[in-house]
Design an enzyme around this catalytic site. Structure first.
Site: not given
Ligand SMILES: Cc1cc2nc3c(=O)[nH]c(=O)nc-3n(C[C@H](O)[C@H](O)[C@H](O)COP(=O)(O)OP(=O)(O)OC[C@H]3O[C@@H](n4cnc5c(N)ncnc54)[C@H](O)[C@@H]3O)c2cc1C
Length: 308
Positions: A169, A219, A289
């Site tokens: 992560r 998580s 996380e």
């Molecule tokens: C129902 C559910 C299930 C999930 N299952 C999983 C799973 O199985 N495995 C897992 O790893 N995670 C899981 N997650 C968590 C989440 O989906 C991941 O951490 C995902 O990588 C976040 O991506 P996001 O685009 O939504 O980022 P955001 O939530 O928008 O941002 C997360 C972080 O990434 C940074 N960020 C976002 N976009 C960029 C960019 N373009 N450039 C630089 N930084 C950026 C943000 O500043 C922030 O610090 C789950 C979440 C939910 C709600």
């Protein structure tokens, strides 16, 4: 600032409720939300914000973020729908950072390419998935990423796999402050039926084990060393604990769910309860996380102490 956005032609909105931009469904207004359409606009915005000392936060799908009830007085840079193309280049699948992870999984599937199946169940944009090195069921972004393009005020740079600094992560983008613009995936040929079946299995497993029927941020705590965070929280007897509209999920104790009208304060209260109980009972320090979006780092201020 308004003048800069108007003159630059970058899409922007004012006083946008963060609860609309995050899957947790919490958060007061962000003073400004901008949605760049390419790396040049990202560089222009970052140049302006850094020169003028304006705080900013980059958001993708908002699925790993807890947004403050008081909102954010700076600028939220959403890398989303205006940067969401998926295509092939030099034998690699290229996804712009705003492309949804599940759409990338389906695009790979219909093109007979395997390796991205795990993305079907992650509600992320590709930039956020690369930034977090997201993964599930023994697969993660680092297994399939050939390279990442990212931008800052000095322009766009390409990072080969070895320079992405992937670990559990983690990626180099969490420390270098750059905004991911494109993710390049190296996938293997496979029959679409087989890929589709693998994606179906992943989605069914997730549905069985995770409370997908309620808003959450996945998580809450990292899974590092020893027993999984969810198991420890469960053994501490905290499943079902409520604070306002938030609840430690009965289905998966490492999820906090918004059962209706939860505030960030409610969620922080449950994080504190879980972190403190697990530390007291098992001597294990849970490390969050999820990321915090607000004017102050309220996750960093939880009363049980941890280091990230
Ligand atoms: C129902 C559910 C299930 C999930 N299952 C999983 C799973 O199985 N495995 C897992 O790893 N995670 C899981 N997650 C968590 C989440 O989906 C991941 O951490 C995902 O990588 C976040 O991506 P996001 O685009 O939504 O980022 P955001 O939530 O928008 O941002 C997360 C972080 O990434 C940074 N960020 C976002 N976009 C960029 C960019 N373009 N450039 C630089 N930084 C950026 C943000 O500043 C922030 O610090 C789950 C979440 C939910 C709600």
């Amino acid at each position: 600032m308004r003048e800069f956005f108007l003159n630059s032609g970058i899409y922007f909105e004012e006083n946008v409720p963060l609860k609309k931009l995050t899957t947790f469904g919490t958060g007061g207004p962000a003073r400004y939300v901008v949605q760049p359409k390419d790396e040049r606009e990202i560089s222009a915005v970052l140049t302006y914000l850094k020169q003028n000392d304006v705080p900013y936060f980059c958001l993708g799908g908002g699925s790993n973020v807890l947004a403050s009830d008081d909102g954010f007085s700076g600028v939220v840079i959403v890398v989303g729908r205006f940067m969401s193309q998926i295509f092939f280049e030099n034998g690699l699948l290229v996804a712009q950072a705003g492309a949804k992870a599940c759409q990338v999984a389906h695009f790979a599937c219909i093109n007979g390419l395997s390796g991205a199946e795990f993305l079907a169940g992650i509600p992320a944009c590709m930039g956020g998935a690369a930034y977090m090195n997201a993964g599930c069921f023994d697969r993660e972004m680092s297994d399939v990423v050939a390279g990442v393009k990212a931008a800052d005020e000095n322009g766009e740079k390409e990072f080969g796999h070895a320079r992405c600094g992937f670990a559990y992560r983690k990626s180099v983008f969490q420390s270098n402050g750059m905004i991911v613009t494109r993710v390049l995936l190296a996938l293997k040929p496979e029959k679409p039926e087989k890929i589709r079946a693998a994606m179906k299995e992943i989605l069914e497993k997730k549905k069985l084990t995770q409370p997908l029927e309620y808003p959450s941020a996945g998580s809450i705590f990292r899974a590092e060393g020893g027993a999984p965070a969810g198991l420890l929280i469960d053994r501490a007897g905290l499943k079902g604990l409520r604070a306002g509209g938030a609840e430690i999920s009965l289905k998966h104790a490492n999820f906090i769910v918004n059962k209706g009208g939860a505030t960030a304060k409610d969620i922080l209260e449950l994080m504190d309860a879980a972190g403190s109980a697990v530390k007291r009972k098992f001597g294990v320090v849970l490390r969050p996380e999820i990321k915090y979006l607000g004017d102050t780092d309220d996750i960093g201020r939880l009363s049980y102490s941890f280091t990230l």
